[in-house]
Design a protein around this motif. Structure first.
Motif, short mmCIF file in Angstrom:
data_model
loop_
_atom_site.label_atom_id
_atom_site.label_comp_id
_atom_site.label_asym_id
_atom_site.label_seq_id
_atom_site.Cartn_x
_atom_site.Cartn_y
_atom_site.Cartn_z
N ALA A 1 0.84 -1.19 0.00
CA ALA A 1 0.00 0.00 0.00
C ALA A 1 0.87 1.24 0.00
O ALA A 1 2.02 1.20 0.44
N HIS A 2 0.33 2.34 -0.48
CA HIS A 2 1.01 3.61 -0.33
C HIS A 2 0.01 4.73 -0.12
O HIS A 2 -1.19 4.58 -0.40
N ILE A 3 0.52 5.84 0.39
CA ILE A 3 -0.31 6.98 0.73
C ILE A 3 0.42 8.26 0.34
O ILE A 3 1.64 8.35 0.46
N SER A 4 -0.33 9.23 -0.14
CA SER A 4 0.24 10.48 -0.59
C SER A 4 0.64 11.36 0.59
O SER A 4 0.34 11.07 1.75
N TRP A 5 1.28 12.46 0.28
CA TRP A 5 1.70 13.42 1.29
C TRP A 5 0.52 13.92 2.12
O TRP A 5 0.60 14.00 3.35
N SER A 6 -0.57 14.24 1.46
CA SER A 6 -1.74 14.77 2.15
C SER A 6 -2.58 13.69 2.81
O SER A 6 -3.40 13.99 3.68
N GLY A 7 -2.38 12.46 2.40
CA GLY A 7 -3.19 11.37 2.90
C GLY A 7 -4.47 11.17 2.13
O GLY A 7 -5.23 10.25 2.42
N GLY A 8 -4.71 12.02 1.14
CA GLY A 8 -5.95 11.95 0.39
C GLY A 8 -5.96 10.92 -0.71
O GLY A 8 -7.02 10.64 -1.28
N SER A 9 -4.81 10.39 -1.04
CA SER A 9 -4.70 9.41 -2.11
C SER A 9 -4.02 8.16 -1.59
O SER A 9 -2.91 8.24 -1.05
#
Length: 124
Positions: A49-57
């Protein structure tokens, strides 16, 4: 330069849950992406899994979709991986990785900083 540390692994039975934590330290982080990968004996390291800087993606491997959830904590440098309904096939060393470029890819080579890994064993 940047230290990454995972924690929260352990021995559980099928159907149990675990929450892994990832803490990055030693640098200033901005607009970076964080990924979780795992490697089982005799297998290649694979994307989880991965997550963007903002956490929105966020994005998940098909094998964990619907069971695992990645999220950022209150601290900018903290990321969690909530693992529910664990299966024997989930047994592996789990690694947290940081991509300072924020590309959020599924390729291990795109992540510059890695933790030492935390062992997750699912067995009855």
């Amino acid at each position: 330069q940047v230290d990454v540390a995972e924690s929260g692994g352990g021995l559980v039975q099928p159907g149990d849950s675990l929450r892994l934590s990832c803490v990055a330290s030693g640098g200033t982080f901005s607009r970076y992406a964080t990924g979780w990968f795992r490697q089982a004996p005799g297998k290649e390291r694979e994307f989880v899994a991965h997550i963007s800087w903002s956490g929105g993606s966020t994005n998940y491997a098909n094998s964990v979709k619907g069971r695992f959830t990645i999220a950022r904590g209150d601290a900018e440098n903290t990321v969690y991986l909530q693992m529910n309904n664990l299966k024997s096939e989930d047994t592996a060393v789990y690694y947290c990785a940081v991509d300072p470029w924020g590309r959020a890819t599924i390729q291990p080579r795109d992540y510059d900083y890695w933790g030492q890994g935390t062992q997750v064993t699912v067995s009855s």
